[in-house]
Design a protein around this motif. Structure first.
Motif, PDB file in Angstrom:
ATOM      1  N   ALA A  64       8.596  10.916 -24.830  1.00  0.00           N
ATOM      2  CA  ALA A  64       7.687  10.422 -25.866  1.00  0.00           C
ATOM      3  C   ALA A  64       6.286  11.002 -25.673  1.00  0.00           C
ATOM      4  O   ALA A  64       5.654  11.449 -26.637  1.00  0.00           O
ATOM      5  N   ASP A  65       5.805  10.993 -24.428  1.00  0.00           N
ATOM      6  CA  ASP A  65       4.464  11.508 -24.141  1.00  0.00           C
ATOM      7  C   ASP A  65       4.296  11.649 -22.630  1.00  0.00           C
ATOM      8  O   ASP A  65       4.298  10.632 -21.919  1.00  0.00           O
ATOM      9  N   PRO A  66       4.149  12.855 -22.127  1.00  0.00           N
ATOM     10  CA  PRO A  66       3.976  13.049 -20.683  1.00  0.00           C
ATOM     11  C   PRO A  66       2.784  12.281 -20.105  1.00  0.00           C
ATOM     12  O   PRO A  66       2.850  11.794 -18.975  1.00  0.00           O
ATOM     13  N   ALA A  67       1.723  12.146 -20.880  1.00  0.00           N
ATOM     14  CA  ALA A  67       0.564  11.378 -20.400  1.00  0.00           C
ATOM     15  C   ALA A  67       0.937   9.906 -20.240  1.00  0.00           C
ATOM     16  O   ALA A  67       0.502   9.250 -19.283  1.00  0.00           O
ATOM     17  N   LEU A  68       1.749   9.400 -21.150  1.00  0.00           N
ATOM     18  CA  LEU A  68       2.208   8.017 -21.047  1.00  0.00           C
ATOM     19  C   LEU A  68       3.065   7.822 -19.794  1.00  0.00           C
ATOM     20  O   LEU A  68       3.002   6.778 -19.145  1.00  0.00           O
ATOM     21  N   PHE A  69       3.835   8.832 -19.436  1.00  0.00           N
ATOM     22  CA  PHE A  69       4.621   8.803 -18.208  1.00  0.00           C
ATOM     23  C   PHE A  69       3.698   8.592 -17.005  1.00  0.00           C
ATOM     24  O   PHE A  69       3.935   7.715 -16.174  1.00  0.00           O
ATOM     25  N   LEU A  70       2.633   9.395 -16.929  1.00  0.00           N
ATOM     26  CA  LEU A  70       1.691   9.254 -15.811  1.00  0.00           C
ATOM     27  C   LEU A  70       0.976   7.911 -15.839  1.00  0.00           C
ATOM     28  O   LEU A  70       0.808   7.273 -14.800  1.00  0.00           O
ATOM     29  N   ILE A  71       0.580   7.475 -17.013  1.00  0.00           N
ATOM     30  CA  ILE A  71      -0.106   6.188 -17.138  1.00  0.00           C
ATOM     31  C   ILE A  71       0.812   5.044 -16.692  1.00  0.00           C
ATOM     32  O   ILE A  71       0.378   4.122 -15.994  1.00  0.00           O
TER      33      ILE A  71
ATOM     34  N   HIS B 164       0.841  -1.199   0.000  1.00  0.00           N
ATOM     35  CA  HIS B 164       0.000   0.000   0.000  1.00  0.00           C
ATOM     36  C   HIS B 164       0.877   1.250   0.000  1.00  0.00           C
ATOM     37  O   HIS B 164       0.650   2.185  -0.770  1.00  0.00           O
ATOM     38  N   TYR B 165       1.857   1.256   0.885  1.00  0.00           N
ATOM     39  CA  TYR B 165       2.746   2.404   1.023  1.00  0.00           C
ATOM     40  C   TYR B 165       3.482   2.696  -0.286  1.00  0.00           C
ATOM     41  O   TYR B 165       3.500   3.839  -0.749  1.00  0.00           O
ATOM     42  N   LEU B 166       4.074   1.671  -0.876  1.00  0.00           N
ATOM     43  CA  LEU B 166       4.795   1.861  -2.138  1.00  0.00           C
ATOM     44  C   LEU B 166       3.872   2.368  -3.240  1.00  0.00           C
ATOM     45  O   LEU B 166       4.249   3.243  -4.024  1.00  0.00           O
ATOM     46  N   SER B 167       2.684   1.839  -3.294  1.00  0.00           N
ATOM     47  CA  SER B 167       1.739   2.245  -4.328  1.00  0.00           C
ATOM     48  C   SER B 167       1.342   3.709  -4.166  1.00  0.00           C
ATOM     49  O   SER B 167       1.356   4.475  -5.136  1.00  0.00           O
ATOM     50  N   LEU B 168       0.995   4.102  -2.954  1.00  0.00           N
ATOM     51  CA  LEU B 168       0.615   5.494  -2.712  1.00  0.00           C
ATOM     52  C   LEU B 168       1.796   6.439  -2.927  1.00  0.00           C
ATOM     53  O   LEU B 168       1.645   7.517  -3.515  1.00  0.00           O
ATOM     54  N   LEU B 169       2.959   6.041  -2.468  1.00  0.00           N
ATOM     55  CA  LEU B 169       4.156   6.853  -2.651  1.00  0.00           C
ATOM     56  C   LEU B 169       4.443   7.034  -4.140  1.00  0.00           C
ATOM     57  O   LEU B 169       4.795   8.130  -4.588  1.00  0.00           O
ATOM     58  N   ASN B 170       4.263   5.994  -4.908  1.00  0.00           N
ATOM     59  CA  ASN B 170       4.482   6.060  -6.353  1.00  0.00           C
ATOM     60  C   ASN B 170       3.499   7.027  -7.011  1.00  0.00           C
ATOM     61  O   ASN B 170       3.874   7.791  -7.895  1.00  0.00           O
ATOM     62  N   ILE B 171       2.249   7.012  -6.568  1.00  0.00           N
ATOM     63  CA  ILE B 171       1.243   7.913  -7.131  1.00  0.00           C
ATOM     64  C   ILE B 171       1.606   9.367  -6.818  1.00  0.00           C
ATOM     65  O   ILE B 171       1.604  10.223  -7.706  1.00  0.00           O
ATOM     66  N   PHE B 172       1.925   9.642  -5.550  1.00  0.00           N
ATOM     67  CA  PHE B 172       2.305  11.006  -5.174  1.00  0.00           C
ATOM     68  C   PHE B 172       3.574  11.445  -5.903  1.00  0.00           C
ATOM     69  O   PHE B 172       3.671  12.577  -6.376  1.00  0.00           O
ATOM     70  N   ASP B 173       4.537  10.538  -5.992  1.00  0.00           N
ATOM     71  CA  ASP B 173       5.783  10.865  -6.682  1.00  0.00           C
ATOM     72  C   ASP B 173       5.532  11.132  -8.167  1.00  0.00           C
ATOM     73  O   ASP B 173       6.148  12.023  -8.746  1.00  0.00           O
ATOM     74  N   ALA B 174       4.628  10.382  -8.772  1.00  0.00           N
ATOM     75  CA  ALA B 174       4.296  10.599 -10.187  1.00  0.00           C
ATOM     76  C   ALA B 174       3.766  12.007 -10.397  1.00  0.00           C
ATOM     77  O   ALA B 174       4.182  12.711 -11.333  1.00  0.00           O
ATOM     78  N   ILE B 175       2.886  12.452  -9.514  1.00  0.00           N
ATOM     79  CA  ILE B 175       2.281  13.776  -9.643  1.00  0.00           C
ATOM     80  C   ILE B 175       3.327  14.870  -9.427  1.00  0.00           C
ATOM     81  O   ILE B 175       3.419  15.824 -10.210  1.00  0.00           O
ATOM     82  N   ILE B 176       4.131  14.708  -8.380  1.00  0.00           N
ATOM     83  CA  ILE B 176       5.160  15.706  -8.088  1.00  0.00           C
ATOM     84  C   ILE B 176       6.209  15.744  -9.196  1.00  0.00           C
ATOM     85  O   ILE B 176       6.633  16.817  -9.635  1.00  0.00           O
ATOM     86  N   THR B 177       6.627  14.582  -9.655  1.00  0.00           N
ATOM     87  CA  THR B 177       7.622  14.525 -10.725  1.00  0.00           C
ATOM     88  C   THR B 177       7.073  15.140 -12.005  1.00  0.00           C
ATOM     89  O   THR B 177       7.750  15.919 -12.680  1.00  0.00           O
ATOM     90  N   TYR B 178       5.848  14.808 -12.335  1.00  0.00           N
ATOM     91  CA  TYR B 178       5.210  15.373 -13.530  1.00  0.00           C
ATOM     92  C   TYR B 178       5.176  16.897 -13.442  1.00  0.00           C
ATOM     93  O   TYR B 178       5.535  17.592 -14.394  1.00  0.00           O
ATOM     94  N   PHE B 179       4.775  17.421 -12.287  1.00  0.00           N
ATOM     95  CA  PHE B 179       4.735  18.862 -12.080  1.00  0.00           C
ATOM     96  C   PHE B 179       6.127  19.468 -12.258  1.00  0.00           C
ATOM     97  O   PHE B 179       6.287  20.497 -12.934  1.00  0.00           O
ATOM     98  N   GLY B 180       7.120  18.851 -11.661  1.00  0.00           N
ATOM     99  CA  GLY B 180       8.487  19.346 -11.765  1.00  0.00           C
ATOM    100  C   GLY B 180       9.026  19.295 -13.185  1.00  0.00           C
ATOM    101  O   GLY B 180       9.708  20.228 -13.633  1.00  0.00           O
ATOM    102  N   LEU B 181       8.715  18.228 -13.896  1.00  0.00           N
ATOM    103  CA  LEU B 181       9.172  18.094 -15.279  1.00  0.00           C
ATOM    104  C   LEU B 181       8.459  19.081 -16.202  1.00  0.00           C
ATOM    105  O   LEU B 181       9.089  19.709 -17.056  1.00  0.00           O
ATOM    106  N   GLU B 182       7.162  19.211 -16.020  1.00  0.00           N
ATOM    107  CA  GLU B 182       6.376  20.120 -16.860  1.00  0.00           C
ATOM    108  C   GLU B 182       6.832  21.564 -16.716  1.00  0.00           C
ATOM    109  O   GLU B 182       6.762  22.338 -17.656  1.00  0.00           O
ATOM    110  N   ASN B 183       7.275  21.943 -15.520  1.00  0.00           N
ATOM    111  CA  ASN B 183       7.693  23.311 -15.250  1.00  0.00           C
ATOM    112  C   ASN B 183       9.205  23.487 -15.324  1.00  0.00           C
ATOM    113  O   ASN B 183       9.728  24.530 -14.924  1.00  0.00           O
TER     114      ASN B 183
END
Length: 98
Positions: A41-48, A6-25
């Motif tokens: 290749a595709d930022p949406a694919l990164f999140l997926i 559970h912890y790894l999964s939630l941490l991965n989700i939060f990290d995905a959002i934070i990383t995406y934000f950091g990369l986009e900006n």
């Protein structure tokens, strides 16, 4: 083990959002070569892809197939510890840069 999954999964989700934000900006760079290529290749694919990893962990939990070998426990504890460090590093960078 289920709690760590559970912890790894939630941490991965939060990290995905934070990383995406950091990369986009352009605040941070993705240091994982595979994830960097996916993002390029595709930022949406990164999140997926990142969400797919979390889904896989939750499927283990859902189907009650969480491995319990000592090797799996050790790898899960190591991954949780290492990923926690990376997550806080990303958070720190974003706080400092914003």
């Amino acid at each position: 083990m289920v709690l760590l999954f559970h912890y790894l999964s939630l941490l991965n989700i939060f990290d995905a959002i934070i990383t995406y934000f950091g990369l986009e900006n352009s605040f941070i760079q993705e240091m994982n070569p595979l994830m960097s290529k996916i993002y390029e290749a595709d930022p949406a694919l990164f999140l997926i892809t990142k969400m797919g990893f979390s889904l896989c962990l939750y499927l283990f939990i859902l189907f009650k197939k969480v491995p319990t070998t000592s090797l799996t426990k050790g790898l899960t504890v190591f991954a949780s510890s290492f990923y926690t460090l990376i997550f806080f590093l990303h958070c720190y960078w974003l706080v400092v840069l914003i």
